[in-house]
Structure formats: C-alpha cells, structure tokens
Design a protein around this motif. Structure first.
Motif, PDB file in Angstrom:
ATOM      1  N   LYS A  10      60.859  82.216  42.510  1.00 25.43           N
ATOM      2  CA  LYS A  10      62.021  82.225  43.006  1.00 25.43           C
ATOM      3  C   LYS A  10      63.188  82.801  42.029  1.00 25.43           C
ATOM      4  N   LYS A  11      62.917  82.560  41.004  1.00 22.77           N
ATOM      5  CA  LYS A  11      63.718  83.284  39.818  1.00 22.77           C
ATOM      6  C   LYS A  11      63.838  84.875  40.300  1.00 22.77           C
ATOM      7  N   GLY A  16      66.870  89.250  41.671  1.00 21.19           N
ATOM      8  CA  GLY A  16      67.040  90.419  42.299  1.00 21.19           C
ATOM      9  C   GLY A  16      68.154  90.626  43.351  1.00 21.19           C
ATOM     10  N   LYS A  17      68.345  89.343  44.025  1.00 23.09           N
ATOM     11  CA  LYS A  17      69.710  89.213  44.727  1.00 23.09           C
ATOM     12  C   LYS A  17      70.924  89.490  44.216  1.00 23.09           C
ATOM     13  N   GLY A  35      67.061  95.753  42.688  1.00 18.57           N
ATOM     14  CA  GLY A  35      67.263  94.285  43.200  1.00 18.57           C
ATOM     15  C   GLY A  35      66.458  94.221  44.243  1.00 18.57           C
ATOM     16  N   LYS A  36      66.658  94.895  45.167  1.00 10.80           N
ATOM     17  CA  LYS A  36      65.797  94.779  46.459  1.00 10.80           C
ATOM     18  C   LYS A  36      64.154  94.974  45.868  1.00 10.80           C
ATOM     19  N   SER A  37      63.844  95.646  45.142  1.00 12.70           N
ATOM     20  CA  SER A  37      62.531  95.679  44.683  1.00 12.70           C
ATOM     21  C   SER A  37      61.980  94.269  43.917  1.00 12.70           C
ATOM     22  N   GLN A  38      62.817  93.717  43.272  1.00 14.66           N
ATOM     23  CA  GLN A  38      62.609  92.480  42.430  1.00 14.66           C
ATOM     24  C   GLN A  38      62.523  91.285  43.443  1.00 14.66           C
ATOM     25  N   GLN A  39      63.382  91.278  44.509  1.00 17.94           N
ATOM     26  CA  GLN A  39      63.265  90.522  45.757  1.00 17.94           C
ATOM     27  C   GLN A  39      62.008  90.536  46.321  1.00 17.94           C
ATOM     28  N   LYS A  45      55.042  87.391  46.096  1.00 17.06           N
ATOM     29  CA  LYS A  45      54.292  86.215  45.210  1.00 17.06           C
ATOM     30  C   LYS A  45      54.440  84.830  45.878  1.00 17.06           C
ATOM     31  N   GLN A  46      55.631  84.566  46.409  1.00 13.40           N
ATOM     32  CA  GLN A  46      55.877  83.198  47.022  1.00 13.40           C
ATOM     33  C   GLN A  46      55.044  83.184  48.366  1.00 13.40           C
TER      34      GLN A  46
END
Length: 57
Positions: A10-11, A16-17, A35-39, A45-46
């Motif tokens: 979630k972090k 990322g957002k 940011g998009k990649s990290q989101q 993973k979620q």
C-alpha cells in the motif's frame, strides 16, 4: 507477516501516486513514469496477497 507485506504494498501505491502527481505538477516526465511504475508494482503485489489470502481460507 502478511499484514506487513500488505502495508508495504500500500505504501508503494501511495508513494507512487504522490511521485506521479509531483511529476505532473513540475512537468517532470521521469517522476511521472516512476510514480506510475511504483503504483503498478504495489498493485501487482496487492493482487498476489489477495490470491494468497483466498487460498488460506
């Protein structure tokens, strides 16, 4: 352990957002992409955690 993983995922989504929004505000394409990649990483993973939870029940 699973709760820690979910929190970390979630972090990743939230950071990322924020990074994407900051990139948009400063017109920084690299930050937007990161940011998009990290989101996406957090979302994947979620989804994996949800699948694991489904098999645990």
């Amino acid at each position: 352990m699973a709760t820690d993983d979910k929190a970390a995922n979630k972090k990743d989504e939230l950071v990322g957002k924020a990074k994407e929004k900051l990139g948009e505000a400063t017109d920084n394409e690299q930050w937007q992409a990161e940011g998009k990649s990290q989101q996406a990483k957090g979302n994947v993973k979620q989804a994996g955690e949800k699948v694991k939870d489904a098999f645990r029940d």
